[in-house]
Design a protein around this motif. Structure first.
Motif, PDB file in Angstrom:
ATOM      1  N   VAL A   1       0.758  -1.344   0.072  1.00 57.94           N
ATOM      2  CA  VAL A   1      -0.036   0.066   0.124  1.00 57.94           C
ATOM      3  C   VAL A   1       0.837   1.165   0.149  1.00 57.94           C
ATOM      4  O   VAL A   1       0.707   2.277  -0.814  1.00 57.94           O
ATOM      5  CB  VAL A   1      -0.944   0.029   1.252  1.00 57.94           C
ATOM      6  CG1 VAL A   1      -1.829   1.337   1.369  1.00 57.94           C
ATOM      7  CG2 VAL A   1      -2.082  -1.179   1.189  1.00 57.94           C
ATOM      8  N   HIS A   2       1.968   1.270   0.902  1.00 59.72           N
ATOM      9  CA  HIS A   2       2.765   2.594   1.106  1.00 59.72           C
ATOM     10  C   HIS A   2       3.613   2.732  -0.426  1.00 59.72           C
ATOM     11  O   HIS A   2       3.541   3.669  -1.057  1.00 59.72           O
ATOM     12  CB  HIS A   2       3.711   2.260   2.062  1.00 59.72           C
ATOM     13  CG  HIS A   2       4.589   3.209   2.041  1.00 59.72           C
ATOM     14  ND1 HIS A   2       4.656   4.535   2.441  1.00 59.72           N
ATOM     15  CD2 HIS A   2       6.162   3.318   1.799  1.00 59.72           C
ATOM     16  CE1 HIS A   2       5.515   5.414   2.468  1.00 59.72           C
ATOM     17  NE2 HIS A   2       6.581   4.597   1.917  1.00 59.72           N
ATOM     18  N   ARG A   3       3.984   1.763  -1.077  1.00 60.01           N
ATOM     19  CA  ARG A   3       4.910   1.736  -2.380  1.00 60.01           C
ATOM     20  C   ARG A   3       3.804   2.065  -3.284  1.00 60.01           C
ATOM     21  O   ARG A   3       4.128   3.196  -4.383  1.00 60.01           O
ATOM     22  CB  ARG A   3       5.536   0.500  -2.788  1.00 60.01           C
ATOM     23  CG  ARG A   3       6.760   0.188  -1.871  1.00 60.01           C
ATOM     24  CD  ARG A   3       7.471  -0.657  -2.632  1.00 60.01           C
ATOM     25  NE  ARG A   3       8.665  -1.119  -1.831  1.00 60.01           N
ATOM     26  CZ  ARG A   3       8.939  -1.989  -0.853  1.00 60.01           C
ATOM     27  NH1 ARG A   3       7.846  -2.847  -0.717  1.00 60.01           N
ATOM     28  NH2 ARG A   3      10.098  -2.275  -0.173  1.00 60.01           N
ATOM     29  N   VAL A   4       2.547   1.816  -3.458  1.00 59.35           N
ATOM     30  CA  VAL A   4       1.538   2.005  -4.609  1.00 59.35           C
ATOM     31  C   VAL A   4       1.334   3.602  -4.331  1.00 59.35           C
ATOM     32  O   VAL A   4       1.251   4.446  -5.249  1.00 59.35           O
ATOM     33  CB  VAL A   4       0.456   0.910  -4.457  1.00 59.35           C
ATOM     34  CG1 VAL A   4      -0.433   1.636  -5.463  1.00 59.35           C
ATOM     35  CG2 VAL A   4       0.929  -0.161  -5.021  1.00 59.35           C
ATOM     36  N   LYS A   5       0.962   3.766  -3.160  1.00 59.65           N
ATOM     37  CA  LYS A   5       0.551   5.266  -2.963  1.00 59.65           C
ATOM     38  C   LYS A   5       1.549   6.210  -3.083  1.00 59.65           C
ATOM     39  O   LYS A   5       1.456   7.272  -3.415  1.00 59.65           O
ATOM     40  CB  LYS A   5       0.004   5.359  -1.394  1.00 59.65           C
ATOM     41  CG  LYS A   5      -1.503   4.661  -1.421  1.00 59.65           C
ATOM     42  CD  LYS A   5      -2.015   5.160  -0.158  1.00 59.65           C
ATOM     43  CE  LYS A   5      -3.383   4.658  -0.227  1.00 59.65           C
ATOM     44  NZ  LYS A   5      -4.341   5.247   0.728  1.00 59.65           N
ATOM     45  N   ASP A   6       2.865   5.868  -2.869  1.00 57.29           N
ATOM     46  CA  ASP A   6       4.142   6.801  -2.968  1.00 57.29           C
ATOM     47  C   ASP A   6       4.177   7.210  -4.100  1.00 57.29           C
ATOM     48  O   ASP A   6       4.748   8.283  -4.757  1.00 57.29           O
ATOM     49  CB  ASP A   6       5.266   6.054  -2.096  1.00 57.29           C
ATOM     50  CG  ASP A   6       6.405   7.029  -1.873  1.00 57.29           C
ATOM     51  OD1 ASP A   6       6.040   8.256  -1.751  1.00 57.29           O
ATOM     52  OD2 ASP A   6       7.542   6.767  -2.042  1.00 57.29           O
TER      53      ASP A   6
END
Length: 173
Positions: A75-80
């Motif tokens: 989730v963090h990588r996709v949102k970032d």
């Protein structure tokens, strides 16, 4: 009606049939504009199918310990990096289904996903079309290879490149 299979195959598998149809367009059997549009829309439809099918319904993945452990990182990588990920997603054959699923998991906004995915699909279709119909044949002619099969060589090179790009790295011992 002749362009419908291009759309359908782009939903299902991606490069192989589309590249073959680009070769047909390069030889004048099909109109390149319609091949490009059918390929791009089919590719985008395939990606968006997974995104919208799993959007809001993907919580069941948390039942799998491996997925639950990696959920926050995904989730963090996709949102970032969601804009970049969405724009290059069509060029990553091994991840074409995984990226829309990850975007659904990360709750990417539907309008943003659909817009960037459609742009990516047209970039993908346009790049392949350009290499197969314009750059490839003229490059082959410059090295003395002329004939009806001229577009086939760049088409095979594009196919080999996408195949290589989608393969997982071999682990060194």
């Amino acid at each position: 009606m002749i362009y419908l299979p291009i759309y359908l195959f782009a939903i299902l598998e991606g490069e192989i049939y589309y590249i073959a149809m680009c070769v047909a367009a390069a030889s004048g059997k099909l109109r390149w504009e319609f091949v490009l549009i059918a390929g791009a829309l089919g590719g985008a439809t395939g990606d968006q199918f997974w995104f919208y099918l799993l959007r809001g319904r993907i919580h069941w993945l948390d039942r799998y310990p491996w997925m639950a452990r990696h959920r926050d990182a995904v989730v963090h990588r996709v949102k970032d990096k969601q804009t970049l990920i969405l724009l290059i997603s069509r060029f990553l054959p091994g991840l074409r289904t995984a990226i829309p699923i990850a975007c659904a998991y990360a709750r990417v906004k539907p309008l943003q996903f659909s817009t960037l995915n459609l742009i990516s699909a047209f970039l993908w279709a346009g790049t392949i079309m350009l290499v197969v119909t314009k750059l490839g044949p003229s490059a082959m002619e410059r090295v003395g290879l002329r004939g009806w099969w001229g577009p086939i060589i760049p088409a095979l090179l594009v196919l080999i490149f996408f195949n290589w790009l989608g393969r997982p790295k071999k682990k060194r011992q």
